[in-house]
Design an enzyme around this catalytic site. Structure first.
Site, PDB file in Angstrom:
ATOM      1  N   LYS A 157      -5.905 -11.550  -1.197  1.00 32.50           N
ATOM      2  CA  LYS A 157      -4.497 -11.826  -0.888  1.00 32.50           C
ATOM      3  C   LYS A 157      -4.416 -12.457   0.487  1.00 32.50           C
ATOM      4  CE  LYS A 157      -0.057  -9.720   0.300  1.00 32.50           C
ATOM      5  NZ  LYS A 157       0.733  -8.490   0.492  1.00 32.50           N
ATOM      6  N   GLU A 202      11.325  -4.001   6.789  1.00 31.75           N
ATOM      7  CA  GLU A 202      10.065  -3.255   6.701  1.00 31.75           C
ATOM      8  C   GLU A 202       9.753  -2.487   7.977  1.00 31.75           C
ATOM      9  OE1 GLU A 202       5.555  -3.768   4.969  1.00 31.75           O
ATOM     10  OE2 GLU A 202       6.949  -5.435   4.938  1.00 31.75           O
ATOM     11  N   GLU A 246       0.226  -7.622  -5.658  1.00 33.54           N
ATOM     12  CA  GLU A 246       0.458  -7.864  -4.238  1.00 33.54           C
ATOM     13  C   GLU A 246       0.836  -6.574  -3.517  1.00 33.54           C
ATOM     14  OE1 GLU A 246       3.743 -10.177  -1.448  1.00 33.54           O
ATOM     15  OE2 GLU A 246       3.515 -10.788  -3.538  1.00 33.54           O
ATOM     16  N   GLU A 381      10.664 -18.545  -2.915  1.00 30.26           N
ATOM     17  CA  GLU A 381      10.766 -17.242  -2.250  1.00 30.26           C
ATOM     18  C   GLU A 381      11.055 -17.410  -0.757  1.00 30.26           C
ATOM     19  OE1 GLU A 381       7.889 -13.435  -1.287  1.00 30.26           O
ATOM     20  OE2 GLU A 381       7.804 -14.303  -3.302  1.00 30.26           O
TER      21      GLU A 381
END
Length: 398
Positions: A157, A202, A246, A381
């Site tokens: 990733k 986050e 992910e 996105e």
């Protein structure tokens, strides 16, 4: 220089005095700092350790007179740490001249001896963002190169960012953009510390009474305008192999990084869909108990960067980011937040915003690229994630 800090109780305020201020806001918690009594700057691989050592030195010599009657009140420092050890920009930790802290109906003010008057009547900067150094086509090409790397390396990733730019004439006053972000995204951490700003969904790590907690986000989908469609999007996100793939990397990265610093670490067994005004995210909460003698910055030094903002394996992902991204992330995607002399603190990941540079503001949005990624979908996105900063700086509220 030894700081002399007076802490006194203040009444709760609904009026946010954001002009010229550093802030860290979420729901009814407000931390608003003005000026800088003392500042520490660091670069390179050991930047977090240097900031941690500087903070310990400040606390060892500070004279703190807590007259507030609030046991949890303490001297407050704000910090912004660069994403990369290779950044040309400084990571900073500073104690504001004046810090106002509100949590619900409880409030206190920390004033450093010699504090200057607060700035008044500063003019806000508003405007629109245009393509930056990474065009849409260049971003899609970079995603394609990342996908190629999965077949030629052990990369699993990587997070690739795209930028937008807005020119400015001088150091901007972010009062209006920050107020808009806090009002539109109250469950996010709205921040302005050093040269970074935004409204992050986050939480990287919170420390309170020796316990730590984090919320890991990875996996994204746009919100639907119809309630039934919106629910279907959330369910689709929760069942998306690409997004769950992910997300798993990000959660495992967090747990493994925390384990050496904690007596125990536990994560939710299944992610949940977190709703924001513009987006759905897959989210997992992680909790742990710090070992004796371990501070929040000690853990951050090993925790950052997580797979949520860099990739897996970390070193390989960071090298590819340096190769593909034509800009310095500076504090974007780095830890940002506050620390208290009592050991508590909160550090979010600096997302959904940007960085202040000479003569311009650079907004950045990144996407986690895995084997199932599609360049066109990843570009879409980034557009979803840019909605927050475009809204904040629009000449008229959208």
């Amino acid at each position: 220089m030894a700081l002399k800090a007076l802490i006194r109780k203040i009444t709760a305020s609904d009026q946010l005095e954001l002009a010229g201020s550093s802030v860290f806001l979420r729901n009814d918690q407000q931390i608003i700092g003005t000026g800088s009594a003392i500042q520490i700057a660091a670069k390179g691989k050991n930047r977090v350790a240097e900031l941690a050592a500087g903070w310990k030195e400040i606390l060892a010599t500070a004279e703190i007179d807590n007259q507030s009657g609030i046991s949890s009140a303490g001297l407050i420092a704000l910090t912004s740490i660069t994403f990369s050890e290779n950044s040309s920009r400084d990571s900073v930790l500073y104690v504001p001249m004046v810090t106002r802290v509100h949590r619900g109906n409880v409030g206190f003010e920390v004033t450093i001896e010699g504090a200057e008057a607060l700035p008044k009547n500063l003019q806000p900067v508003l405007g629109s963002f245009q393509d930056g150094s990474f065009s849409a086509e260049a971003f899609k090409a970079a995603v394609g190169k990342a996908l190629e790397a999965f077949s030629t390396t052990t990369l699993e990733k990587v997070v690739i960012g795209r930028d937008l730019l807005m020119p400015i004439d001088s150091r901007p006053n972010l009062a209006v953009p920050l107020k808009r972000l806090h009002e539109r995204y109250p469950d996010c951490w709205t921040y302005a510390v050093g040269d970074v700003f935004g409204a992050s969904p986050e939480l990287l790590l919170r420390a309170q009474n020796g316990e730590v907690s984090a919320r890991v986000l990875a996996g994204t989908a746009g919100r639907g305008t119809d309630p039934d469609v919106d629910r279907a999007i959330a369910e689709g996100l929760a069942n998306s192999q690409k997004n769950r793939h992910e997300h798993e990397f990000a959660v495992n990265s967090m747990v493994q990084a925390l384990e050496p610093f904690c007596d125990f670490v536990q994560a939710d067994s299944e992610p949940f869909s977190l709703a924001l005004p513009d987006l759905w995210h897959l989210a997992t909460d992680v909790k742990g108990e710090l070992r004796d003698g371990v501070t929040l910055l000690d853990a951050i030094a090993k925790l950052h960067p997580t797979a949520a903002v860099a990739g897996t394996p970390t070193l390989l992902a960071e090298a590819l980011i340096d190769e593909l991204e034509p800009f310095d992330r500076a504090g974007y995607a780095g830890p940002v937040g506050w620390l208290s002399s009592n050991g508590d603190g909160e550090l979010a990941i600096a997302l959904r915003g940007g960085i202040i540079e000479p003569n311009q503001i650079r907004a950045i949005a990144g996407c986690g690229i895995v084997t199932e990624s599609d360049p066109e979908a990843e570009l879409a996105e980034t557009d979803l994630k840019f909605k927050a900063v475009r809204y904040a700086f629009a000449a008229e509220s959208l």
